[in-house]
Scaffold this active site. Structure first.
Site, short mmCIF file in Angstrom:
data_model
loop_
_atom_site.label_atom_id
_atom_site.label_comp_id
_atom_site.label_asym_id
_atom_site.label_seq_id
_atom_site.Cartn_x
_atom_site.Cartn_y
_atom_site.Cartn_z
N GLY A 1 0.60 -1.12 0.07
CA GLY A 1 -0.15 0.07 -0.06
C GLY A 1 0.91 1.30 0.06
N SER A 2 1.97 1.11 0.26
CA SER A 2 3.17 2.34 0.37
C SER A 2 3.29 2.76 -0.83
CB SER A 2 4.20 1.65 1.35
OG SER A 2 5.26 2.67 1.06
#
Lengths: 211, 211
Positions: free
Chosen positions: B20-21
Site C-alpha cells: 500500500g506504500s
C-alpha cells in the site's frame, strides 16, 4: 506591444530553511557549491519553522514528538554528514531557537555574505553543539566574515525586519511549506535535503538523474 | 575450537515494505537491479504498515492525515517515477489494503519469483490504479509468472502463514520501523526509498556516495 513568451531570467532556486533544522544544516552547507555547478541563483528564504509546525498541529519538531523517528534521525544525520564530508556533533538541545540569526539572515538574504553567515551559524549548532540565539554567537559568526556585527544586529532588530521575518513565515505557510529545508523552482516544491539535487536539476532545465 | 572473527556470509539487505506504500513502490521496482549491481542479497520482509502506524498513534498514513504533506507527496511521486523511468498513475484509493498479496509475499519471500510478484502487485496499485487485495488481482499476477495461483493462495491463507505475517509485523515494531520502505544492513536502519542506494553501499562495504 510585446508579450513575454519566455522567462529570460537566469535560473533560480528558492531555499527555505531554519537554523534549528538538522536537515537544513546539510543543505545550507552544500547549496552554494551545488548551485554554482548548475549555474543556478539561490534566493535565501529564512523562516521560522516552529510556527509552521504549530499551525500544522505539532507542538515541536516531529523528530521530538515521534520517538522512533527521532532515534532514527540522529543515526541518519551521522551517516549523511559522513557521506557529504561535513562535521557533525549531535546537538544536546533540539530544536534550537534561532530567532536572532534568522533575523540577520532575513536582513542579509541578498548580501554576498549570506552563504558564509548561514554556514557559520549551522556549524555552531550542528558541529560544535553551541547555542545560536544570542548576540554573542551571531556576532562571532559575523566577525569571522569581517562584518560590522553590532550594526548588522541592530538593523536585524529593527521593527521592519522583525515584521519581514514574520511575514516570510506566513508566506511559507501560504505556499504549503510543512518542513525544512524546502526548495521551490517556480511553483514546483521539493522537500528535504534529499531533493536538493533534483531541485537544482529542475532549475537548470536538466532531467532528474535516477539510476 | 575456533571463533568466527569475521562474518563471511555474503552481504545482505533486509527490505521491509507494504504494497500500500507509495514510496515502497519505488523501491520494489528498483531493488533487484540495484542489489545485483552491488552483489547484495535481498531478504524480502513484507509487513503490515497499518498496525505499525496505529501503534505509533496514527490512524492511517501520515500522507492522509497531514494535508500539506499529502498534497506534496503526489507531486513528488510523479517526479520520482519520471526520474526512475517507472510508470505512474495516482491511486484513486490510498493507502490500499494489501493483506492477501502481503500474505503471498510472506509465503514466497524466499522463492525465486518474489521480486517479479511484488513488482506485479505494485504495478496494479501505482501504474494501473487497481485494487490489489482480492484473489482475482493476486491470481492475475501469479499467473503472469506461470505460477499455480490457486494453490499458492490457499497456502497463503493457511493459519501458520497468517500468523507469520502478524509476527513479522510485530518484529517490524520491535526493530523500530516507523514507515516503509525501511532497509536494514545488520543493525543499521535506513528509511525511505531515498536511502536504498546508501543501504546497498553499506551492505557492499562501500563508502556512501555524496556530492
Amino acid at each position: 506591444m510585446t508579450t513575454a513568451l519566455f522567462d529570460t531570467s537566469s535560473p533560480a532556486i528558492d531555499f527555505w530553511f531554519d537554523f534549528g533544522s538538522n536537515y537544513s544544516y546539510l543543505s545550507v552547507m552544500r547549496i552554494e557549491a551545488q548551485a554554482a555547478r548548475h549555474h543556478v541563483k539561490i534566493r535565501w528564504q529564512p523562516f521560522l519553522l516552529g510556527p509552521v509546525f504549530q499551525a500544522l498541529g505539532f507542538e515541536t519538531s516531529p523528530f521530538v514528538l515521534q520517538k522512533e523517528k527521532g532515534e532514527y534521525v540522529w543515526q541518519d544525520m551521522a551517516r549523511q554528514c559522513g557521506k557529504y564530508a561535513l562535521p557533525w556533533r549531535r546537538p544536546s538541545a533540539f530544536p534550537r531557537r534561532a530567532l536572532l540569526p534568522l533575523r540577520v539572515a532575513m536582513l542579509g538574504a541578498d548580501e554576498p555574505w549570506i552563504g558564509a553567515f548561514c554556514r557559520g551559524i549551522m556549524r555552531l549548532n550542528f558541529a560544535q553543539d553551541r547555542e545560536i540565539d544570542s548576540p554573542e554567537a551571531v556576532s562571532e559568526v559575523l566577525m569571522q566574515q569581517g562584518l560590522p556585527a553590532q550594526s548588522i544586529i541592530a538593523d536585524a532588530l529593527a521593527d521592519a525586519n522583525k515584521l519581514a521575518l514574520r511575514e516570510q513565515t506566513e508566506r511559507a505557510r501560504a505556499k504549503g511549506v510543512f518542513g525544512a529545508p524546502t526548495f521551490f523552482v517556480g511553483a514546483e516544491m521539493f522537500w528535504g535535503n534529499d531533493r536538493l539535487d533534483d531541485a537544482l536539476a529542475c532549475a537548470a532545465g536538466l532531467p532528474l538523474a535516477g539510476n
